[in-house]
Every structure is written in C-alpha cells, then in structure tokens.
Design a protein around this motif. Structure first.
Motif, PDB file in Angstrom:
ATOM      1  N   LEU A 190      17.173  -3.177   9.007  1.00 22.29           N
ATOM      2  CA  LEU A 190      16.871  -1.797   8.596  1.00 22.29           C
ATOM      3  C   LEU A 190      15.374  -1.552   8.512  1.00 22.29           C
ATOM      4  N   THR A 191      14.638  -2.509   7.949  1.00 20.75           N
ATOM      5  CA  THR A 191      13.194  -2.271   7.775  1.00 20.75           C
ATOM      6  C   THR A 191      12.451  -2.312   9.109  1.00 20.75           C
ATOM      7  N   HIS A 232      21.481 -10.826  -0.432  1.00 26.21           N
ATOM      8  CA  HIS A 232      21.823 -10.348   0.909  1.00 26.21           C
ATOM      9  C   HIS A 232      22.426 -11.482   1.727  1.00 26.21           C
ATOM     10  N   ARG A 258      22.675   2.098   7.487  1.00 25.35           N
ATOM     11  CA  ARG A 258      23.206   0.938   6.770  1.00 25.35           C
ATOM     12  C   ARG A 258      24.695   0.763   7.069  1.00 25.35           C
ATOM     13  N   PRO A 304      18.706  -6.011   5.454  1.00 24.73           N
ATOM     14  CA  PRO A 304      17.392  -5.380   5.252  1.00 24.73           C
ATOM     15  C   PRO A 304      16.382  -5.695   6.365  1.00 24.73           C
ATOM     16  N   ASP A 305      16.475  -6.894   6.965  1.00 23.98           N
ATOM     17  CA  ASP A 305      15.570  -7.213   8.085  1.00 23.98           C
ATOM     18  C   ASP A 305      15.764  -6.211   9.213  1.00 23.98           C
ATOM     19  N   ASP A 363      16.138  -7.597  -4.252  1.00 24.05           N
ATOM     20  CA  ASP A 363      15.023  -7.110  -5.078  1.00 24.05           C
ATOM     21  C   ASP A 363      15.501  -6.476  -6.384  1.00 24.05           C
ATOM     22  N   ARG A 364      16.650  -5.790  -6.273  1.00 19.57           N
ATOM     23  CA  ARG A 364      17.065  -4.965  -7.410  1.00 19.57           C
ATOM     24  C   ARG A 364      17.611  -5.806  -8.558  1.00 19.57           C
ATOM     25  N   PRO A 365      17.444  -5.314  -9.782  1.00 19.16           N
ATOM     26  CA  PRO A 365      18.034  -6.028 -10.915  1.00 19.16           C
ATOM     27  C   PRO A 365      19.560  -6.050 -10.760  1.00 19.16           C
TER      28      PRO A 365
END
Lengths: 242, 196
Positions: free
Chosen positions: B108-109, B153, B120, B105-106, B146-148
């Motif tokens: 990608l964002t 990661h 991805r 995510p680092d 973040d997601r339930p």
C-alpha cells in the motif's frame, strides 16, 4: 497511520526527469542516474514507477558477472536459461519497450564495467530507458568510462525532504490526530528530512495522541518526548560524549 | 498516458471550480468516464488533488502549470513512451515478485496513491485468492504493527513465481488464470480465510 505513497518533491522531480528522458533526441542516450542518501525514498519512488511501467529491476552485487546478470534478467522475464536465452532477453526487452532499473549500479562497474557494457548493447538496440541508482560519490566512476558516461541523459539527485514534504506527509498519513505546524517543524528538524524517520515520528505522534485522547497535537504537548531515534546520529552523540 | 486538448480543458474546468465529474463533463463536453480517466492522469502528474472520492481541486503545481502558460499536448510520434500498467493488482504482482517477502502495508505504501477506491480490500482479496491457488503463502513470523493493540501484519511470501504477467483472480469461477502459461488454477477452499 494511513498506508499510502507520499508524493514528495523528490518523487515529482523523478517523474519529471523520466518525462524528459522519454522526449530525448538521441535514442541511445536513454540512461538516468539516480543518486541520494539512504532513507530519502529512492527505492520506494523507483518501485512506485517501475511497478507502473512494468520495468525489470535488478540489484547489482559485489563480483557480479555478466552470466549472473543475464540469468537474473531471464528469471525476471520468465525466460528459461537455455541455449540462446541472452538473445531472447534482449528481444523481449526491446519488443515490450521495458525499462531497466539497476540498483547499486556501482557494483556493475566491476570487471571493466562488463555488465554495463552488455546492458548498453541492449538499450542501444532497443532504445529503452535504463535507470541506474548509486551513491553520490560513485558518480565520477561512471564518467570515467566514456562509452557509459555518454549514455546518461541526466542525473536525478534525491535530496532530504523539505518542510513542505514533511507537512504533506503528516497531513496525508496521520490518522485520528491533526499535527500542528510547530510539531511538523520539529519532526522536519529532528529527522533531517529523511522520510523513513518521518514515518516513524508520525506513528509515534499517533500513539501519543491515542494515549492522551487528543484530536490534535502541538509541539508543546510532546516537548519532553523523543519522536524518532536516528541510529546514526545517536552513535555520533555517544562518540562525542565519550 | 495520453495528454491532449481534452485533458487541458478538464484541467481548466477544475481551475474554474468545477469539482465533480458531472460538472466537468457538462462544461467540457467530455464524458464522465473520460473525465475520471483524465483526472487520474492529472493527479498522478500532481496537477490536481482529490480530497475525497469524485472531487477534484487544482493543486499548487497545477496552478503554477497554468499560470506558466504550459499546455498538455498530445504525445508526438517522436516520443517514446513506456507502457503503463494501471491496474493495482498488476502493479502489486510486480512488487511481490520484486520483494519476495512483503506485508500488506509494504504494497500500500508503495502503490496506493489515494486514487484507488479501496486499495486495502482489493489487495487483501487478491492475496487471499493467490494464497488459495498456492501462489503466495504466509510466513510464520508476524511483523509488529504501529497501532496500539495491533495484532501485527502478516508476512507474505511468493510460493510460485509464475512469471512477469500478473495472475488474474476470477472470483466467480473460483480460479486464478495464469497468463504466462495460459493455465487456470482452481482455488482451494479447504483452508479457512484469515484476516491480515
């Protein structure tokens, strides 16, 4: 939450400043000063641009010396720190027209700004861009040194994100839930426009929507739920209440 | 980035409502590949949006740009443009060297702007290739997601800093080419691939 770079107004303004810098008249005045509060996306925006142009990025530290800076530059450029490496560093930066990004630039003012003077020598010769990142209150310290201050072409101030930025981020990044306009307003108000906190709030909204099995959320549905906790503000509240 | 009269024509075609590369190509005379290339540049500049792959719309900034009578001009000889690294993997390598430790995510964002087809998958494949070549490795620690129900990661670390030029993953030859030293590194398939 989708994992994408959010093109905020700050990011657009930064790119516009860089475009203007590239069209400057005086070759040696190729420095840009970037200022702003933490959490407003300075580093992310700089990384996004610097990765694109292949810039060499350094972070100044307390008691930084010229030798240490040059060794770090050499390491970034893949140059062995053997005799004559300083000249090779300057040569490589000039030959490849490689911009330099200096984070925490106020630390480079140490020791009569020796590090900045060395960088000035490199950019004066090569005509490459230098982007210095610092805090707002440090700007006068740069201006006090005429040789350094005159190299700055412009200042790019990062502001807190606007309501439009927060709305765009919610629309671009939220997955599985549509965030209502009133909720966007609440997120903007509670985060003070700090993108780092906005991202936390979007993630929280997603979790709540997942839990409620809702496709869209308005402010009313999460009225009693905290969306983000600003550590600094929480401290202020606690002190005020004590 | 080179902006010129073709870019201006493409921008005007999008403003007229031509949305796909084929439509824009037909109305401007530029090839579809040129249209796609120009669209990436215009999008980076914020003048157009791409709500879905291969569809372009004029953005608010683009509307203001045209209404203001601005034109996209060819780079002049006095303009000092910095080189642009366009490839996602090249940019990712720059960021990996900068950060030293990172999660997917680092990357990608910071780097994915929505113009890439599947960033991805692309970066995951690159990371797995570099891992097999011993250039990057996984930390023991996992960063919570973040997601339930997220397993978190993977925290990646740079094991060998080859230099400023990005290593090239050659899947078919099962090797990584290091342009900094002109060497090839064979991929080690002993370790099983992991998810991210």
């Amino acid at each position: 939450m989708k994992q994408e770079f959010v093109r905020t107004e700050n990011a657009v303004r930064f790119r516009a400043e860089i475009a203007m810098l590239e069209k400057r008249g005086a070759l040696e005045a190729g420095w840009l000063l970037v200022t702003g509060r933490p959490g407003e996306g300075k580093t992310k925006t700089l990384h996004n641009w610097a990765a694109e142009v292949g810039a060499v990025m350094l972070t100044a530290q307390a008691n930084w010396t010229v030798t240490r800076m040059m060794e770090e530059l050499a390491a970034k450029l893949g140059i062995e720190p053997v005799r004559g490496y300083q000249a090779k560093v300057a040569e490589t930066i000039g030959a490849e027209n490689m911009p330099i990004v200096l984070d925490e630039a106020q630390f480079a003012l140490h020791d009569a700004a020796a590090c900045l003077e060395v960088l000035r020598g490199i950019t004066d010769k090569s005509g490459t861009i230098l982007v210095a990142v610092t805090m707002d209150h440090e700007v006068p310290r740069f201006n006090r040194r005429e040789q350094i201050g005159s190299r700055f072409f412009r200042k790019c101030q990062f502001h807190e994100s606007t309501l439009g930025d927060v709305g765009a981020a919610c629309q671009q990044l939220a997955e599985g839930v549509r965030i209502g306009d009133d909720l966007v307003e609440r997120i903007h108000r509670e985060t003070g426009g700090r993108m780092r906190l906005v991202l936390n709030a979007i993630s929280r909204v997603e979790q709540i929507a997942h839990h409620l099995k809702a496709e869209s959320l308005a402010a009313e549905a999460v009225a009693s739920i905290a969306l983000c906790e600003d550590f600094q503000r929480a401290g202020v509240r606690r002190r005020a209440g004590a | 980035m080179t902006y010129n009269r073709t870019s201006q024509r493409v921008l005007r075609a999008i403003a007229r409502g031509d949305a796909s590369p084929a439509q824009i190509s037909a109305s401007t005379g530029a090839t579809k590949s040129a249209v796609r290339h120009i669209a990436v540049q215009l999008r980076r500049r914020g003048l157009i949006d791409s709500p879905e792959h291969g569809t372009y719309l004029l953005s608010q900034a683009g509307r203001e740009w045209l209404d203001g009578g601005h034109t996209i001009e060819r780079c002049g000889p006095t303009e000092r443009r910095t080189r642009v690294a366009r490839g996602l993997r090249v940019r990712a390598w720059w960021l990996m060297r900068q950060l030293g430790r990172w999660t997917l995510p680092d990357l990608l964002t910071t780097l994915a702007d929505g113009s890439q087809r599947s960033p991805r998958t692309n970066l995951l494949r690159y990371l797995h290739g570099l891992e097999r070549a011993g250039i990057v490795r996984r930390a023991k620690r996992v960063i919570p997601g973040d997601r339930p129900g997220s397993h978190g990661h993977v925290l990646w670390m740079l094991a060998r800093d080859l230099g400023p030029r990005a290593p090239v993953l050659r899947d078919e030859r099962r090797e990584v080419f290091d342009p900094n030293h002109g060497e090839t590194i064979a991929l080690d398939f002993q370790e099983a691939a992991h998810d991210c």
